[in-house]
Scaffold this active site. Structure first.
Site, PDB file in Angstrom:
ATOM      1  N   GLY A  11       8.562 -61.676 -31.667  1.00  0.00           N
ATOM      2  CA  GLY A  11       9.899 -61.783 -31.079  1.00  0.00           C
ATOM      3  C   GLY A  11      10.965 -61.710 -32.155  1.00  0.00           C
ATOM      4  CG  ASP A  51       1.454 -68.097 -29.972  1.00  0.00           C
ATOM      5  OD1 ASP A  51       1.081 -69.278 -29.946  1.00  0.00           O
ATOM      6  OD2 ASP A  51       2.486 -67.700 -29.409  1.00  0.00           O
ATOM      7  NE  ARG A  89       5.140 -66.958 -27.009  1.00  0.00           N
ATOM      8  CZ  ARG A  89       6.125 -67.696 -26.538  1.00  0.00           C
ATOM      9  NH1 ARG A  89       6.240 -67.902 -25.242  1.00  0.00           N
ATOM     10  NH2 ARG A  89       7.002 -68.255 -27.345  1.00  0.00           N
TER      11      ARG A  89
HETATM   12  N1  LIG Z   1      14.464 -58.210 -27.908  1.00  0.00           N
HETATM   13  C1  LIG Z   1      15.088 -59.165 -28.607  1.00  0.00           C
HETATM   14  N2  LIG Z   1      16.376 -58.983 -29.016  1.00  0.00           N
HETATM   15  C2  LIG Z   1      17.042 -59.934 -29.716  1.00  0.00           C
HETATM   16  N3  LIG Z   1      16.490 -61.116 -30.076  1.00  0.00           N
HETATM   17  C3  LIG Z   1      15.211 -61.355 -29.721  1.00  0.00           C
HETATM   18  C4  LIG Z   1      14.434 -60.409 -28.971  1.00  0.00           C
HETATM   19  N4  LIG Z   1      13.213 -60.915 -28.771  1.00  0.00           N
HETATM   20  C5  LIG Z   1      13.207 -62.122 -29.364  1.00  0.00           C
HETATM   21  N5  LIG Z   1      14.390 -62.380 -29.937  1.00  0.00           N
HETATM   22  C6  LIG Z   1      14.770 -63.587 -30.674  1.00  0.00           C
HETATM   23  O1  LIG Z   1      13.874 -63.782 -31.775  1.00  0.00           O
HETATM   24  C7  LIG Z   1      13.594 -65.169 -31.937  1.00  0.00           C
HETATM   25  C8  LIG Z   1      12.109 -65.398 -31.947  1.00  0.00           C
HETATM   26  O2  LIG Z   1      11.499 -64.910 -30.750  1.00  0.00           O
HETATM   27  P1  LIG Z   1      10.375 -65.739 -29.967  1.00  0.00           P
HETATM   28  O3  LIG Z   1      10.967 -67.002 -29.474  1.00  0.00           O
HETATM   29  O4  LIG Z   1       9.770 -64.815 -28.981  1.00  0.00           O
HETATM   30  O5  LIG Z   1       9.342 -66.167 -31.100  1.00  0.00           O
HETATM   31  P2  LIG Z   1       8.359 -65.386 -32.062  1.00  0.00           P
HETATM   32  O6  LIG Z   1       9.094 -64.801 -33.201  1.00  0.00           O
HETATM   33  O7  LIG Z   1       7.524 -64.413 -31.274  1.00  0.00           O
HETATM   34  O8  LIG Z   1       7.488 -66.588 -32.606  1.00  0.00           O
HETATM   35  P3  LIG Z   1       6.606 -67.623 -31.734  1.00  0.00           P
HETATM   36  O9  LIG Z   1       5.885 -66.794 -30.731  1.00  0.00           O
HETATM   37  O10 LIG Z   1       5.732 -68.239 -32.753  1.00  0.00           O
HETATM   38  O11 LIG Z   1       7.540 -68.612 -31.142  1.00  0.00           O
HETATM   39  C9  LIG Z   1      14.310 -65.908 -30.825  1.00  0.00           C
HETATM   40  O12 LIG Z   1      15.496 -66.459 -31.356  1.00  0.00           O
HETATM   41  C10 LIG Z   1      14.609 -64.817 -29.809  1.00  0.00           C
HETATM   42  O13 LIG Z   1      15.770 -65.079 -29.055  1.00  0.00           O
HETATM   43  O1  LIG Z   2       8.054 -75.019 -27.616  1.00  0.00           O
HETATM   44  P1  LIG Z   2       8.099 -74.305 -26.321  1.00  0.00           P
HETATM   45  O2  LIG Z   2       9.406 -73.704 -26.081  1.00  0.00           O
HETATM   46  O3  LIG Z   2       7.571 -75.150 -25.229  1.00  0.00           O
HETATM   47  O4  LIG Z   2       7.134 -73.019 -26.445  1.00  0.00           O
HETATM   48  C1  LIG Z   2       5.762 -73.053 -26.283  1.00  0.00           C
HETATM   49  C2  LIG Z   2       5.212 -71.714 -26.693  1.00  0.00           C
HETATM   50  O5  LIG Z   2       5.473 -71.466 -28.058  1.00  0.00           O
HETATM   51  C3  LIG Z   2       4.256 -71.231 -28.735  1.00  0.00           C
HETATM   52  O6  LIG Z   2       3.845 -72.453 -29.272  1.00  0.00           O
HETATM   53  C4  LIG Z   2       4.467 -70.265 -29.868  1.00  0.00           C
HETATM   54  O7  LIG Z   2       4.782 -68.998 -29.413  1.00  0.00           O
HETATM   55  C5  LIG Z   2       3.304 -70.739 -27.634  1.00  0.00           C
HETATM   56  O8  LIG Z   2       1.945 -70.902 -27.995  1.00  0.00           O
HETATM   57  C6  LIG Z   2       3.748 -71.600 -26.485  1.00  0.00           C
HETATM   58  O9  LIG Z   2       3.507 -70.975 -25.239  1.00  0.00           O
END
Ligand SMILES: Nc1ncnc2c1ncn2[C@@H]1O[C@H](COP(=O)(O)OP(=O)(O)OP(=O)(O)O)[C@@H](O)[C@H]1O
Ligand SMILES: O=P(O)(O)OC[C@H]1O[C@](O)(CO)[C@@H](O)[C@@H]1O
Length: 467
Positions: A110, A132, A212
């Site tokens: 993300g 994850d 997830r």
């Molecule tokens: N398509 C997008 N455009 C702009 N910002 C994004 C987009 N996708 C995700 N983000 C931002 O990137 C940050 C991280 O995304 P997300 O919460 O999905 O976590 P992640 O990087 O996949 O890590 P984790 O899965 O461990 O939480 C967040 O602040 C989210 O708002």
């Molecule tokens: O802390 P939150 O917003 O409940 O998010 C939980 C999610 O974040 C993670 O810990 C990391 O992406 C996932 O495994 C889980 O689904």
């Protein structure tokens, strides 16, 4: 490059401080100043949010310790929409006023999307993290395996057919992300502890783990020796599952089942979908998979099954659920995470300083050479529609007949976990768990000390120009 920024985005992990530490230590060597951006992308959007100098006089601040979980910078899932041009302009202007010439985002898949709009103006590098373990590819050509299915009147959907049925360990792009090893460690311990209570009370335990849509944490839970592991990638064959549960219960009078939070039924519906909602980043918040599975087993086995064996009055008493929950994301990182998080943080600093933009520091593994650091352009992770998909478990890692890691799945786990704990992890436990000082002292939150170091670019509309 004289000054760079660093932020931590998405969910926290135990190894974030270790990554920031690696960024800052390498920056010290290279003579680069590092500004910590508070609360992920949120700290760029909201001018009231302060920032933090992480290496004044090129010396790492003492609050930044690689062995403390969480992130001293705070994290959030705040979104910068690339289409909000005015907001983006304000963000970039703010970063420029801070003198930031490059940014390291510590995050998962993300976060790569999150950093895109900014990388058009200021170079960005990603230091990977996520419990994850879903940041990366099973093999370099994997993005080409995705198809976008457009059906008139319906939301377009992605589908994938793996072009490779077998893998080599060295094919995996970004073998393991910091945070994953500690999460698996916590899960394995949780399973061992749940096991003996299920065993004593002749019960069926369903333990839900995070991840997830990716089953890596569930796969690694094998170190806790659950009887059955269910991963999101393989739809649950309920008939086969019921048969296996009965077989195991007959044999040992209890069963331990691990369920990845995103598991699906044979129609592809998420078991926990009933209560699904989304977080600010648009991710589905998974809740309820274990309860849904509990309900299925209650209906399938029925009260009579347990009454007949004089074990319980009804199936509801006999089958219980537990979520390992956020303990998977918290606390002290184990050695594997600490070490490689620090290395990857340092690598991300080098990428920026050497002029790379939109690149990811990666950890590669090969049986011949062990682990080594590398990097990849973020665009190599995109499919032809520009989408980055979370890495999911390739079926080659999982044996769906046995509900356990396959031979290759076990081979995948071993390099990460065989030496994942260090002596200091054990010493820490010995010295710290029942330290009598804890009885009289309150928890010394790092936030208290960090607060004293925070600086504002704009306070009450007046720019104190702290830099
Ligand atoms: N398509 C997008 N455009 C702009 N910002 C994004 C987009 N996708 C995700 N983000 C931002 O990137 C940050 C991280 O995304 P997300 O919460 O999905 O976590 P992640 O990087 O996949 O890590 P984790 O899965 O461990 O939480 C967040 O602040 C989210 O708002
Ligand atoms: O802390 P939150 O917003 O409940 O998010 C939980 C999610 O974040 C993670 O810990 C990391 O992406 C996932 O495994 C889980 O689904």
């Amino acid at each position: 490059m004289r000054r760079i920024g660093v932020l931590t985005a998405g969910g926290d992990t135990p190894a974030l401080n270790a990554t920031i530490y690696g960024v800052v230590e390498r920056a010290n060597q290279l003579g680069v100043e590092v500004i910590g951006i508070i609360k992920g992308f949120g700290g760029m959007v909201d001018p009231r949010i302060p920032h933090l100098r992480l290496n004044p006089l090129r010396t790492t601040i003492p609050e930044l310790r690689p062995d403390i979980g969480g992130t001293i910078l705070g994290a959030s899932r705040t979104y910068i929409d690339k289409n909000e041009k005015e907001l983006l302009k304000a963000v970039v202007a703010r970063l420029r006023r801070l003198g930031i010439e490059g940014i390291i985002c510590v995050g998962g898949d993300g976060t790569i999307n999150g950093l895109q709009p900014i990388s058009d103006f200021i170079p960005c590098a990603l230091a990977p993290k996520t419990i994850d373990n879903d940041l990366g590819l099973n093999y370099i050509e994997e993005p080409n395996d995705w198809e976008l299915i457009e059906t008139p009147g319906h939301k377009s959907k992605y589908s994938r057919i793996y072009s490779r049925t077998e893998l080599e360990l060295a094919d995996i792009v970004n073998y393991a992300t910091p945070g994953y090893a500690t999460a698996v460690f916590v899960v394995a311990q949780a399973i061992e502890r749940t096991r003996t209570t299920a065993e004593s009370h002749r019960r069926i335990a369903i333990v839900e783990v995070m991840g997830r849509d990716s089953g890596y944490i569930a796969l690694g839970s094998a170190y806790g020796q659950p009887d059955i592991i269910l991963v999101p990638e393989i739809p649950i064959d309920i008939e086969r599952l019921e048969r296996r549960v009965r077989e195991i219960y007959e044999l040992q009078k209890h069963v331990v089942i691990v369920v990845g939070e995103g598991v699906r039924d044979e129609e592809g519906h998420q078991l926990g979908a009933k209560s699904a909602s989304v977080d600010p980043a648009g991710n589905i918040q998974f809740t309820g998979a274990s309860e849904a599975l509990q309900q299925i087993l209650i209906e399938r086995l029925g009260d009579g099954y347990f009454q007949h064996r004089r074990r319980h009055d009804n199936a509801k008493q006999a089958i219980f659920t537990r979520k390992v929950g956020h303990t998977q994301r918290g606390g002290r990182p184990i050695m594997f995470d600490r070490f490689y998080a620090t290395q990857l943080g340092g690598k991300a600093t080098e990428l920026l300083v050497h002029g790379r933009n939109n690149h990811i520091a990666t950890l590669q593994y090969s049986p011949e050479h062990g682990f080594k650091l590398d990097s990849i352009a973020a665009n190599k992770l995109r499919d032809r529609w520009g989408q980055i998909h979370a890495r999911t478990l390739h079926p080659y890692l999982y044996d769906e007949k046995k509900f356990q890691p396959s031979k290759f799945g076990r081979a995948y786990l071993k390099p990460i976990f065989t030496q994942a704990l260090g002596r200091d992890d054990v010493e820490h436990l010995l010295n710290d768990a029942f330290n009598p000082g804890k009885l009289s002292m309150v928890y010394p939150s790092v936030n208290v000390d960090i607060h004293k170091r925070l600086e504002h670019l704009e306070a009450d509309g007046i720019d104190p120009d702290p830099i």
